[in-house]
Design a protein around this motif. Structure first.
Motif, PDB file in Angstrom:
ATOM      1  N   SER A 114      -7.245  -1.881  -7.384  1.00  0.00           N
ATOM      2  CA  SER A 114      -6.146  -0.714  -7.801  1.00  0.00           C
ATOM      3  C   SER A 114      -6.446   0.287  -7.564  1.00  0.00           C
ATOM      4  CB  SER A 114      -5.045  -0.910  -8.800  1.00  0.00           C
ATOM      5  OG  SER A 114      -4.648  -2.295  -9.019  1.00  0.00           O
ATOM      6  N   GLN A 115      -5.141   1.634  -7.264  1.00  0.00           N
ATOM      7  CA  GLN A 115      -6.120   2.915  -6.578  1.00  0.00           C
ATOM      8  C   GLN A 115      -5.241   3.795  -7.765  1.00  0.00           C
ATOM      9  OE1 GLN A 115      -6.454   5.485  -3.064  1.00  0.00           O
ATOM     10  NE2 GLN A 115      -5.505   3.699  -2.583  1.00  0.00           N
ATOM     11  N   GLU A 123      -1.224   2.296  -6.835  1.00  0.00           N
ATOM     12  CA  GLU A 123      -1.400   1.174  -5.326  1.00  0.00           C
ATOM     13  C   GLU A 123      -1.554   0.217  -6.563  1.00  0.00           C
ATOM     14  OE1 GLU A 123      -1.987   1.514  -1.425  1.00  0.00           O
ATOM     15  OE2 GLU A 123      -3.720   0.855  -2.166  1.00  0.00           O
ATOM     16  N   ARG A 141       1.196  -1.203  -0.080  1.00  0.00           N
ATOM     17  CA  ARG A 141       0.322   0.107   0.101  1.00  0.00           C
ATOM     18  C   ARG A 141       1.095   1.361   0.059  1.00  0.00           C
ATOM     19  NH1 ARG A 141      -5.551  -0.271   2.268  1.00  0.00           N
ATOM     20  NH2 ARG A 141      -5.882   0.261  -0.178  1.00  0.00           N
ATOM     21  N   PHE A 142       0.237   2.283  -0.101  1.00  0.00           N
ATOM     22  CA  PHE A 142       0.724   3.425  -0.719  1.00  0.00           C
ATOM     23  C   PHE A 142       1.952   3.459   0.737  1.00  0.00           C
ATOM     24  CE2 PHE A 142      -2.070   5.506  -3.970  1.00  0.00           C
ATOM     25  CZ  PHE A 142      -1.489   4.989  -4.845  1.00  0.00           C
TER      26      PHE A 142
END
Lengths: 334, 334, 334, 334, 334, 334
Positions: C90-91, C82, C11-12
């Motif tokens: 996904s982001q 992400e 994750r980020f």
């Protein structure tokens, strides 16, 4: 042999580093056997430089004996491996010409000394494919082992990109296999080396079933009466990430079939055949008179190989036996 | 050429990955020139596989032209580089035999077409060291360029581990250099190739001063009357991590000396000579009639190279000029 | 555009590094076409700093022409990606405001010169979404191309997070698409841009079948009579790691459906639509009068994209054709 | 602020990943103080996305309070940092325009609440350089703090690449500094902001000695009578890898000079001034009435910062005190 | 022992991964000797899990014999190493309590068998510091070796953080050293273990000169008449990145001093003393009757260690001899 | 607790680095709750060294309160995690003996103060398994919480490799659970701790269905009348890479079953049970009187955990709710 592969699923041109491992047919089998607790010596020739030394260290690390390794020649053979994914297949670029091993000649190894305490000798079809010299030395070894009563096994292991030094594979392999007691191959090797094709199969469509391959075993056995044990690995190539994996074993007229494992997602399938061979040699020596169990051990061992990064099958006898008993649930051991 | 090096200061046997870059004498010069804004074409032969393709991409990335690159042969030449530190020197293992370039022959390149629009041709002593074929092609190129009025420069670049194909370096290089207008070398090249040694110097003790090398330039100029410009790079090897760096330039009877840079800690010294050559070609073409400035540009450019990872000197004209003006303070630009 | 993504599935907030690649709609198509061997020029505006330079190098590396790229403006657009897994999508976080391209104005590009030798011009719906200036320049380009007889294609490519500069997407796109010959979109684009919804579909449940989308093509064709070719990509979103992938092609009244690929586990799905467009442009130009084959090439090419890290579809014509012929077995090539 | 830097000494164009850290003037000071055990609150505005969240986590991790952090705006400011080496300076590319903080306005923060329990407020010259809004908010804060009896300190911190929104730095800073009790700057800040130059100094040649800078302090003190304490950090820029580091402190008419540290090789010099400020605030609050010791603590703390990767100075009071006592031997603690 | 260290110069709290190596006093000496070509067996006890196995593999990799290694106990000892830089010292956190070795008891090893073919036995002061059991086993070993005519060497190696099990170091070491033929220590060991301090020295200020340490050797020799050879390593700790390195050797009344190496920047100084011991054992056995050369070999070998990552000194006899001959120029070997 | 795991699917012996994260039963639940926006305090004891500090930072980073964390003892507990794949299970090696927490005693924590403002207290079966001291402290806490009216929840969490300090798990847990209001366990915990086995199940074959586990809940409820809420997580272990995941909830006589998620390929399944507990506590407190929704939230939250690297479940309420509503399509959010 030095294996260089882009990290993860990167393509060659995307990589700013290559993962470094060492491997190759016979060494992979040797590491398997050492991991299973058998005393093992690896015989090869490595260059007298630090890349050769690193290769040697890699074998010693896993307990493989290196007493008989010669140093000399110009370079360590290399292969570049790009890992595929889903419908993009893995890609191998061989860079093995003029390697220290490819330039061996008939005086390089003292086979009498090497086989003095040996019970089993294993070689693969890759060795004679490299050069006339390598083929000659392989034949020397096979004959010496056979004469000295050492069991000889081979993996037919056909590599189209390698056989280029002059003699056709079929002719060279004919004489070599004639001195063997045990042979294995994958779904295509017998066809590509000796023209013995399983009927009604198409490896790119995944229909590789055990019954089609009994024919291959029987035909091989007729052609090479010395072969008492023959095995064929059966890979169902659903995709680069998803395979089924099984094998059949033929021994003195009887055919045994093993379980089929479904492997998804594959971590690393290179060395799968070698890990089967390692498992089979261990199995035949451990479960004497129980070829079914030997086969099952070999299949389970090599199924597990698909979950291990690198050429070497770094699993223990316990782990193989757990899977043989049917526990492939992958529950955390804690 | 593919360069494989363990990360940081790891030894070969410690590395589980190798950093991947591409480089080599002439390509390094080409990248320097492209970075400085000159139109540049790189001429070589690369294998028709994805490793060759990756090499090509690496050149295109920095704006080097690849129109004349041939595809063929078996493999891309490799060199393994282990980075040294302090009193442990860096180590190079060449694995270039039978590379696509080493197996070129006289028909591989069409030099008339290649030089049709060219003003300058550069080659290094590594090229003819590889094989009889490579030496032959190099001679073809040098003659064609010379006849077509293209300025020809060379870097003597002696590599003891490479010259093995038969003819001695001195003999081969004699004819090649005879067709050149510009030549450079490091403290040892003239001695190792032509037996011209600077008096009272010992490169392993770091005493390499400009006055000792004027003699080398003059002796070279006498032997090769075509050479109008000669430069010698002067590396004071205090340790693998700490060098001084300078050069002298001889032009038509006059000798110019440049500033001495103190470089500590070195990031990557491979390609230092090539970056000097790149800087010199740029300098001679830009600061026409000002050899001192051309030399200063070349020294500053190549001093900066020691701070750049990889073979290529990825610096801009602005950065070189800032250093030439005396600002080596390394203050943050923000 | 600079793409920054945490390694693997991090994750980020977990990442101590971001993987760096460059990409974006039109550049992704350009790289596909360059990989397939077509001559390609990319037209954009990049900042005059080393991040802009790195983006340029990334395009040149894959053989995309950069003659028409302008330098100026303040920054390179960024998107943070992400990678999802299984049921975690996904982001994407866009950070494109005030990018060098978003701040273009009507005098930035000389479209007459750019289209002088061009046969095909491609743009995506992301371009006009960025700013009034970008929309204006896009319209300039589309009109100029159309007038000069250049085939114009577009990817509707709706991004809700971007269209914020004032005019609604539907209005701006109306005029742009009116000048196009070829249009593609995904399952949702036509609905989100023009309100044309395929009946009985729900993209989050994966039921996206070809027959529902014929209606979308026909409706689009009626509304934009210039469109001779329309394609809709059909992604069955089983999970972030597992998709089906197909498309339909409508050409002059006929609808063609292609094979459905099952992709598991996905390596990188970003750029999937662009890789379809790249494949389609190649296909329409190569398999003239064989729209089925053009479609099949486009689907196979973009299915393979899902196995490649980064925005760019780094596959060759050979690889696509092998998959078109039905071999998705992923067997090792050696 | 998000800091993105190529690993090691790679140039921007060479990097396939960027190291991710978070930092920026005031936050760096806050982390220093939290590490030294003081209760600290950081006041800023961060975007409502996962990059903003990651920044917040990074502060919380080191114990900095985030109660007053606002969420809103479009993006987190970014700076790209390329690490230099030897004579190649580090390079910063700012990408801060329209960051969530740059777009603050006068109602964003409730300074009465923020300063209710505060004893000290610190700001840097970077804040008002970003935008008219940021400058306005900064002035609001400074006035409120001053009126509420909170000690106000500032770091002049001039960044030529940032001051672009209209008003000149000198004018804006004039009013801000007029409300301060403590100010620091580096060798150049007073000159670049207020035109107060130390005589006979040239920062690119490394001659920055304490006596030249007493003049700067005194001139500042005359101009801003509120300033009771002024410090100037003195960096001798021998190269990007090698600096000397010291500072002078002026307090109520007396000037104190500190030890000079020789730092080679530098790990990361970004945040050096902030770590000095952090050390000085701690020192002035801890060694009350002993300005020499406060100065020595600040210099030692910030010298140590040069050995820490990232913007934050992750050292403890114990470590600083050990160095203050003269032990910079770097012996292993075991 | 498992060594876990943050990459590069990161602090513990910054690391998202730890570099993994294996090492520890006696194993480091064993690896040195194996690298120098001597047959070596390592005696220890490792846990019966895969971390223990990995440690074993690490030793086998470098050719150290592992026949006498016992498996048992609960855990492998760990030490965490944070690499310092410049004035920030490296930091070691030991986590060795209850390791498999610390919990040995008097029946664990069969010293008669172990020493049957041995010529030399080496131990370090770390072993008896771990626990009463370890001290007891160490005494058993030392006595057995001594009685069987095996040369016994020790490294006093005092670690304040370890000696905690009850008996004071001085008492335990007294009896152990009484059975030794050879002893080494660093500048502080003799003082910390036996209260024998070199006059006029301060290790944190770097003044460690050979003449001050002759006294230490002579005093030790008087106290332990069995000691025929004593050496003291002399580290000048200029900073964590910069040391001088030398040693003195006392043999039967004569004192020999060696060259002083200047080491900057240090790659990894852990294991420096062990690499000296490895070099000394090799030197004393190889350059019989030439103690000066033995000392010089040991100093050169251990100076080189500072350029190698990890505890092990992975250098060859050739490399050491090259440095002994005065070539520390670090020129590239190519 | 420090978690050390080889990157990707590497085996322990293959790794040259270990990924570093921090985690452990109760802390994992605390991070989940902090992520969901609840105020949370973690109570433990950590060593007074930088590894303990790093653990603390890791908790603070995600917003978990650390006011009640004690510092002392010798070491941070460690667990080594080797990630499995397909039929090779993950492997955990515990190294927790004598950790700072395992050596707590009855005076370590002031439970009156800790529970003063608390509404809920959660503990897991791992805590009392570590040592008599830890079990005693756990009992103290449970009793204090119960008496002070704090809701007490537990995760039975049986670890065969840990319970070794003397008292059997069943006996110790009996008293602890008797003070609880809420309990969860996985398919095996109730059997292994209290001998309550679900009929007709075999976890290694994947047949774990909801109806078999209602019996377990009811039996537990009878034995521990204080338990008002009981949940059992149901993992179908198809392979190490492929699981199904669901749970049942029993509340005051009624049993609720939730959806079954199919998870393939799993990113990291460690902490799955803890993430269920975190989701359940959030759900029971948020969806008061809607046990079905609380259960669904807990299952969705913990299904998502399988896509997150590390022990902590770094997902938001929004992400969980999106999945609860049935969107597991993993479409890109952009």
């Amino acid at each position: 042999m030095l294996r260089l592969s882009p990290p993860g699923q990167l393509r060659f041109g995307q990589a700013s580093s290559f993962d470094v491992t060492y491997g190759g047919g016979e060494s992979n089998v040797a590491v398997s056997l050492a991991n299973f607790g058998l005393e093992t010596e690896f015989v090869t020739r490595l260059p007298q430089n630090d890349i050769g030394e690193a290769c040697l260290q890699s074998l010693r690390r896993y307990g493989v004996g290196t007493r008989f390794v010669q140093r000399g020649g110009n370079r360590l053979g290399i292969y570049f491996l790009e890992n595929g994914a889903v419908m993009r297949g893995s890609q191998v670029i061989y860079d093995r010409a003029d390697s220290s091993f490819a330039t061996v000649s008939s005086k390089t190894f003292d086979w009498q000394a090497i086989f003095a305490d040996a019970a089993w000798f294993h070689w693969t079809g890759i060795t004679p494919s490299l050069s006339a010299g390598a083929a000659g030395v392989c034949l020397e070894a096979v004959r010496a082992a056979h004469e000295m009563g050492v069991t000889v096994s081979c993996d037919l292991n056909y590599r189209a990109k390698l056989w280029k030094w002059g003699s056709p594979a079929s002719k060279v392999m004919e004489e070599l296999v004639a001195n063997c007691d045990v042979a294995i191959g994958n779904e295509e090797d017998a066809e590509k080396v000796f023209g013995i094709k399983a009927p009604d199969t198409d490896v790119t469509q995944g229909n590789v079933t055990a019954d089609h391959y009994q024919y291959v075993c029987e035909t091989l056995a007729k052609r090479f009466p010395g072969l008492k044990t023959i095995a064929i690995t059966l890979r169902g190539s659903i995709s680069a990430s998803h395979n089924t994996w099984s094998a059949i074993l033929w021994q003195s007229g009887k055919t045994f079939t093993g379980p089929i494992y479904d492997i998804m997602p594959i971590v690393d399938r290179v060395g799968g055949g070698d890990s089967f061979m390692g498992g089979l040699i261990y199995g035949l020596n451990t479960y004497v008179n129980d070829p079914q169990k030997a086969l099952n051990f070999a299949i389970a061992a090599s199924a597990l190989k698909h979950t291990i990064f690198g050429d070497f099958n770094l699993v223990s006898v316990n782990e193989v036996e757990k899977l043989m008993k049917g526990d492939g649930s992958g529950r955390v051991s804690r």
